[in-house]
Design a protein around this motif. Structure first.
Motif, PDB file in Angstrom:
ATOM      1  N   GLU A   2       0.876  -1.344  -0.101  1.00 16.65           N
ATOM      2  CA  GLU A   2       0.039   0.020  -0.173  1.00 16.65           C
ATOM      3  C   GLU A   2       0.899   1.354   0.103  1.00 16.65           C
ATOM      4  O   GLU A   2       1.981   1.391   0.563  1.00 16.65           O
ATOM      5  CB  GLU A   2      -0.790   0.012   1.340  1.00 16.65           C
ATOM      6  CG  GLU A   2      -1.860  -0.991   1.090  1.00 16.65           C
ATOM      7  CD  GLU A   2      -2.807  -1.047   2.280  1.00 16.65           C
ATOM      8  OE1 GLU A   2      -3.858  -0.310   2.188  1.00 16.65           O
ATOM      9  OE2 GLU A   2      -2.698  -1.610   3.444  1.00 16.65           O
ATOM     10  N   PHE A   4       0.563   5.810   0.097  1.00 19.94           N
ATOM     11  CA  PHE A   4       0.017   6.925  -0.117  1.00 19.94           C
ATOM     12  C   PHE A   4       0.616   8.214  -1.009  1.00 19.94           C
ATOM     13  O   PHE A   4       1.779   8.208  -0.823  1.00 19.94           O
ATOM     14  CB  PHE A   4      -0.218   7.614   1.312  1.00 19.94           C
ATOM     15  CG  PHE A   4      -1.645   7.148   2.069  1.00 19.94           C
ATOM     16  CD1 PHE A   4      -2.795   7.650   1.724  1.00 19.94           C
ATOM     17  CD2 PHE A   4      -1.091   5.983   2.730  1.00 19.94           C
ATOM     18  CE1 PHE A   4      -3.903   6.727   2.465  1.00 19.94           C
ATOM     19  CE2 PHE A   4      -2.204   5.330   3.412  1.00 19.94           C
ATOM     20  CZ  PHE A   4      -3.687   5.832   3.156  1.00 19.94           C
ATOM     21  N   TRP A  14      -4.801   7.060  -1.946  1.00 21.25           N
ATOM     22  CA  TRP A  14      -4.366   5.712  -1.510  1.00 21.25           C
ATOM     23  C   TRP A  14      -4.053   5.045  -2.731  1.00 21.25           C
ATOM     24  O   TRP A  14      -4.938   5.088  -3.853  1.00 21.25           O
ATOM     25  CB  TRP A  14      -5.407   4.878  -0.628  1.00 21.25           C
ATOM     26  CG  TRP A  14      -5.263   3.754  -0.371  1.00 21.25           C
ATOM     27  CD1 TRP A  14      -4.588   3.149   0.778  1.00 21.25           C
ATOM     28  CD2 TRP A  14      -5.643   2.353  -1.077  1.00 21.25           C
ATOM     29  NE1 TRP A  14      -4.500   1.578   0.723  1.00 21.25           N
ATOM     30  CE2 TRP A  14      -5.154   1.364  -0.344  1.00 21.25           C
ATOM     31  CE3 TRP A  14      -6.411   2.417  -2.350  1.00 21.25           C
ATOM     32  CZ2 TRP A  14      -5.523  -0.089  -0.877  1.00 21.25           C
ATOM     33  CZ3 TRP A  14      -6.695   1.042  -2.508  1.00 21.25           C
ATOM     34  CH2 TRP A  14      -6.232   0.123  -2.035  1.00 21.25           C
ATOM     35  N   ARG A  63      -9.851   5.545   1.092  1.00 21.95           N
ATOM     36  CA  ARG A  63      -8.992   6.532   2.190  1.00 21.95           C
ATOM     37  C   ARG A  63      -8.270   7.400   1.445  1.00 21.95           C
ATOM     38  O   ARG A  63      -7.228   7.957   2.009  1.00 21.95           O
ATOM     39  CB  ARG A  63      -7.831   5.119   2.348  1.00 21.95           C
ATOM     40  CG  ARG A  63      -8.561   3.994   3.392  1.00 21.95           C
ATOM     41  CD  ARG A  63      -7.593   3.156   3.536  1.00 21.95           C
ATOM     42  NE  ARG A  63      -8.019   1.697   4.382  1.00 21.95           N
ATOM     43  CZ  ARG A  63      -7.109   0.823   4.382  1.00 21.95           C
ATOM     44  NH1 ARG A  63      -6.042   0.617   4.415  1.00 21.95           N
ATOM     45  NH2 ARG A  63      -7.896  -0.194   5.113  1.00 21.95           N
ATOM     46  N   SER A  64      -8.485   7.789   0.152  1.00 21.94           N
ATOM     47  CA  SER A  64      -8.056   9.150  -0.211  1.00 21.94           C
ATOM     48  C   SER A  64      -8.478  10.331   0.250  1.00 21.94           C
ATOM     49  O   SER A  64      -9.611  10.331   1.014  1.00 21.94           O
ATOM     50  CB  SER A  64      -8.136   9.042  -1.951  1.00 21.94           C
ATOM     51  OG  SER A  64      -7.611   8.138  -2.529  1.00 21.94           O
TER      52      SER A  64
END
Length: 293
Positions: A2, A4, A14, A63-64
């Protein structure tokens, strides 16, 4: 793995990648208000046999960052986010595959950033072109006269969305997928409920978003650029498609120079389990230069 990625001031996206780090990259671009987790794991894993597969959350999904209320943006900015994901992962050129709004964004990338693309696969979208559609008999149909969205879909989209709790929201999303599936394949409500439950768990809440529907959608036509395309392009035709039904895929393939069409039997505007294997085979056949199965 993962990540960011800082795509723009105040915008963090994300992203997740699967597959060998040295495999040809394949960026998956989801539809409006849809998290990257909307790409089923089974499909991602099948593609990861041959590719470094990247899926990501658009801004205002998953999750952005959720900037729209304080910092409105245009649909075209979502295409620039896709380029930012490639930049953030150090990828110079990638294959891309886009569904629904993702297919529209993929066309913007074909037109505006062709040097970043190895190939493109377009699904569940319409051409960003004013070029007419040429029927098999040679007659021309103006792009504006191609079939519209099915009434059942429009009615579903017109309903107000109220927060009545998690299970009620899952009910609404499952019904949405039923309508979008098109009815050619028996609908598996539990499959889509499990998919949406994973998306809620990933996101951390069940609140439905509306930002992409309110984003500025002006200036998207790319008629001349698509007609001059040099990116190898595959258009997926879905016979049960209720949003952009045939002949939209055929029109899209005519508008994008050099594009070819492959039909996935039973497919609509959704990704049920039954279409995942043939869809993966079609995408891999395209990205590897082999004929689709």
């Amino acid at each position: 793995m993962e990540h960011f990625i800082d795509a723009a001031p105040g915008i963090r996206l994300w992203a997740e990648e699967r597959g060998a780090a040295d495999a040809p990259p394949l960026l998956l671009i989801m539809g409006a208000q849809a998290s990257g987790m909307g790409w089923p794991d089974e499909l991602v894993d099948a593609l990861a046999v041959h590719h470094r597969v990247i899926r990501y959350d658009h801004r205002d999904t998953g999750r952005s960052s959720r900037p729209f209320e304080r910092q409105p943006y245009a649909i075209a900015d979502l295409a620039r986010d896709a380029v930012a994901v490639l930049d953030g992962l150090g990828i110079e050129r990638a294959h891309i595959a886009g569904l629904s709004l993702g297919g529209l964004l993929a066309q913007l990338l074909i037109a505006d950033h062709p040097g970043r693309l190895l190939s493109a696969t377009l699904m569940g979208t319409c051409a960003l072109s004013t070029a007419p559609y040429t029927r098999p008999d040679g007659t021309l149909v103006p792009a504006t006269e191609l079939p519209g969205i099915a009434p059942e879909v429009l009615e579903m989209w017109a309903r107000p969305v109220e927060d009545r709790g998690l299970e009620a929201e899952l009910d609404r999303r499952v019904e949405h997928w039923r309508v979008l599936s098109g009815g050619h394949i028996p609908f598996d409500a539990e499959y889509f409920r499990a998919l949406e439950r994973r998306i809620v768990e990933h996101t951390g809440h069940h609140t439905a978003g509306t930002a992409h529907g309110r984003a500025d959608d002006s200036g998207l036509l790319r008629t001349e650029e698509l007609a001059a395309n040099r990116v190898p392009t595959l258009v997926v035709s879905a016979p049960a498609e209720p949003v952009f039904p045939p002949p939209h895929p055929q029109h899209l393939a005519q508008a994008v120079r050099g594009a070819r069409v492959v039909e996935i039997p039973g497919m609509g505007h959704a990704l049920p389990r039954e279409v995942l294997a043939p869809l993966a085979a079609a995408i891999i056949g395209h990205t590897t230069g082999r004929a689709a199965a």
